[in-house]
Design an enzyme around this catalytic site. Structure first.
Site, mmCIF file in Angstrom:
data_model
loop_
_atom_site.group_PDB
_atom_site.id
_atom_site.type_symbol
_atom_site.label_atom_id
_atom_site.label_comp_id
_atom_site.label_asym_id
_atom_site.label_seq_id
_atom_site.Cartn_x
_atom_site.Cartn_y
_atom_site.Cartn_z
ATOM 1 C CD GLU A 69 -3.186 -1.220 1.892
ATOM 2 O OE1 GLU A 69 -3.160 -0.516 2.914
ATOM 3 O OE2 GLU A 69 -4.132 -2.004 1.631
HETATM 4 C C1 HEC Z 1 -3.380 1.194 -1.612
HETATM 5 C C2 HEC Z 1 -4.782 1.360 -1.241
HETATM 6 C C3 HEC Z 1 -5.116 1.832 0.151
HETATM 7 C C4 HEC Z 1 -4.627 2.935 0.801
HETATM 8 C C5 HEC Z 1 -3.567 3.910 0.335
HETATM 9 C C6 HEC Z 1 -5.350 2.995 2.064
HETATM 10 N N1 HEC Z 1 -6.247 1.970 2.152
HETATM 11 FE FE1 HEC Z 1 -7.563 1.673 3.639
HETATM 12 N N2 HEC Z 1 -7.990 -0.138 2.890
HETATM 13 C C7 HEC Z 1 -7.509 -0.645 1.693
HETATM 14 C C8 HEC Z 1 -7.852 -2.047 1.590
HETATM 15 C C9 HEC Z 1 -7.532 -2.973 0.419
HETATM 16 C C10 HEC Z 1 -8.532 -2.388 2.786
HETATM 17 C C11 HEC Z 1 -9.026 -3.775 3.192
HETATM 18 C C12 HEC Z 1 -7.800 -4.568 3.660
HETATM 19 C C13 HEC Z 1 -8.149 -5.799 4.477
HETATM 20 O O1 HEC Z 1 -9.254 -5.851 5.043
HETATM 21 O O2 HEC Z 1 -7.297 -6.665 4.599
HETATM 22 C C14 HEC Z 1 -8.618 -1.150 3.567
HETATM 23 C C15 HEC Z 1 -9.272 -1.034 4.788
HETATM 24 C C16 HEC Z 1 -9.447 0.161 5.471
HETATM 25 C C17 HEC Z 1 -10.321 0.356 6.612
HETATM 26 C C18 HEC Z 1 -11.191 -0.713 7.258
HETATM 27 C C19 HEC Z 1 -12.637 -0.558 6.857
HETATM 28 C C20 HEC Z 1 -13.471 -1.742 7.266
HETATM 29 O O3 HEC Z 1 -14.675 -1.710 6.998
HETATM 30 O O4 HEC Z 1 -12.949 -2.716 7.832
HETATM 31 C C21 HEC Z 1 -10.200 1.671 6.994
HETATM 32 C C22 HEC Z 1 -10.913 2.362 8.143
HETATM 33 C C23 HEC Z 1 -9.234 2.274 6.112
HETATM 34 N N3 HEC Z 1 -8.808 1.343 5.185
HETATM 35 C C24 HEC Z 1 -8.756 3.575 6.231
HETATM 36 C C25 HEC Z 1 -7.608 4.012 5.569
HETATM 37 C C26 HEC Z 1 -6.829 5.184 5.945
HETATM 38 C C27 HEC Z 1 -7.138 6.104 7.114
HETATM 39 C C28 HEC Z 1 -5.791 5.269 5.069
HETATM 40 C C29 HEC Z 1 -4.659 6.271 5.037
HETATM 41 C C30 HEC Z 1 -3.809 6.282 6.202
HETATM 42 C C31 HEC Z 1 -5.954 4.160 4.124
HETATM 43 N N4 HEC Z 1 -7.033 3.416 4.482
HETATM 44 C C32 HEC Z 1 -5.123 3.962 3.028
HETATM 45 C C33 HEC Z 1 -6.830 0.073 0.737
HETATM 46 C C34 HEC Z 1 -6.125 1.224 1.012
#
Ligand code: HEC
Ligand code: HEC
Length: 335
Positions: A145
């Site tokens: 990521e």
């Molecule tokens: C490269 C893409 C990417 C970036 C950049 C990213 N995310 Fe995500 N995010 C994801 C993915 C894919 C998941 C699910 C991963 C898993 O469940 O294993 C996720 C899951 C989440 C969740 C959980 C939601 C749930 O319903 O469980 C949250 C909250 C979240 N991200 C917030 C953030 C925040 C705040 C940032 C920045 C600091 C961020 N993400 C940066 C791809 C990204």
């Protein structure tokens, strides 16, 4: 001869009994609502609840969190912000099957929405983060990521006079890892999406849902969807196996789910039940994006989780109901 009257009476009663039983069976509807499968905590008619009010947090802290949410310097090569994968203009989720990290590396799972994520009992599909604050460190460090780390991020932000000032104003000192995740989580806590047609309906405006949506809600409850997708988020408050009655799609079976967190064989294929708010905007569906459309996701759920092959009409009604879960953020309808 004296035994005859009782016999006749008994036969007559038997006949009346059978006839009543027969007519009752005839007048009952053809399709009885199927009992929900081992409902985890079934409270069918109170199962769906309106969103709580958006918390009133200090506006400067929320504004700092919002700025950090859009800050590409949280990633190693300054190419990605949280918003790159959680586009607030598109349901807060990622329309791609899996998100692309720095240098275009594909991730493993479909990105869920950040809208209403503060209501989840744990974060991530497998629940490996207990809170939003714990979650936020994940993407910053995840090599596929943002592929960065706190010392790198802190050096970049501390070289920016604007951030130094903003952190001093909100936290009385320079950026730290704890302050960054606190600001991010505070912003995320304001990402509730109230005033969906369902919320207005639950708050006492019966006509906020049209007749098809009301019928769809009824089917959602009767079929047993609400035994897992329940509460304020219509999900997000329990773990369940993907594949209760039948094997899930083959792509899904490749992900060990919660087992990777607990190490327990019984947790293989178990995932957090996702919340369904704004679900009409967050295609594709499932942790592996194996369902491209909401129709397909609903059909698969009914078959795999409940053992039902839905009629085309049921699918249409349930999808109409799910469309009533689209809410508003900062006064604007989500899209
Ligand atoms: C490269 C893409 C990417 C970036 C950049 C990213 N995310 Fe995500 N995010 C994801 C993915 C894919 C998941 C699910 C991963 C898993 O469940 O294993 C996720 C899951 C989440 C969740 C959980 C939601 C749930 O319903 O469980 C949250 C909250 C979240 N991200 C917030 C953030 C925040 C705040 C940032 C920045 C600091 C961020 N993400 C940066 C791809 C990204
Ligand atoms: C036994 C619990 C259970 C039941 C019953 C259930 N679901 Fe689900 N639902 C889940 C789980 C777990 C997932 C996540 C599956 C995955 O991606 O691994 C899910 C995912 C979904 C998704 C995809 C959400 C997203 O963001 O990707 C939709 C839509 C959905 N369910 C709708 C329904 C409908 C409609 C019904 C009734 C026909 C239903 N579910 C019944 C547990 C359940």
């Amino acid at each position: 001869m004296s035994f005859r009257p009782p016999l006749v009476a008994a036969l007559a009663l038997l006949c009346i009994g059978l006839c009543i039983g027969w007519t009752q069976r005839q007048t009952e509807p053809d399709v009885l609502p199927a009992p929900p499968p081992a409902p985890p905590s079934a409270l069918p008619f109170q199962a769906l609840q309106p969103l709580p009010p958006t918390p009133a947090l200090p506006p400067e802290r929320v504004a700092l969190g919002e700025r950090l949410f859009h800050e590409k310097r949280l990633s190693h090569d300054d190419s990605l912000s949280c918003a790159s994968c959680h586009d607030l203009a598109h349901g807060g989720a990622d329309a791609r099957r899996v998100s692309l990290g720095v240098r275009g590396q594909p991730g493993q799972r479909n990105a869920p929405t950040v809208f209403n994520a503060s209501l989840n009992f744990v974060q991530f599909w497998d629940g490996r983060a207990a809170s939003l604050r714990e979650q936020a460190a994940g993407p910053v460090h995840n090599p596929v990521e943002m592929a960065s780390n706190w010392p790198e991020v802190l050096a970049k932000l501390s070289a920016d006079a604007g951030y130094l000032q903003a952190f001093a104003d909100v936290y009385g000192g320079p950026p730290t890892a704890e302050r960054i995740v606190d600001a991010l989580a505070s912003f995320e806590e304001t990402l509730l999406t109230p005033d969906s047609p369902l919320d207005r309906h639950l708050r006492g405006e019966p006509d906020a849902l049209d007749a098809r949506q009301r019928a769809g809600m009824q089917r959602f409850i009767e079929l047993g969807c609400a035994s897992c997708h329940q509460g304020v988020g219509l999900g997000g408050n329990m773990f369940q196996r993907f594949g209760v009655m039948e094997a899930p799609p083959p792509e899904a079976a490749r992900d060990s789910g919660r087992q990777a967190v607990t190490g327990r064989e019984s947790d293989r294929g178990v995932f957090k039940v996702p919340g369904l708010r704004n679900v009409a905007l967050t295609a594709p569906y499932f942790h592996d994006a194996s369902a491209a459309t909401l129709d397909e996701a609903v059909r698969t759920m009914a078959r795999v989780q409940l053992g039902h092959d839905l009629t085309a009409q049921d699918v249409e009604l349930i999808v109409a109901f799910l469309q009533s879960l689209t809410g508003r953020w900062r006064g604007q309808a989500l899209q």
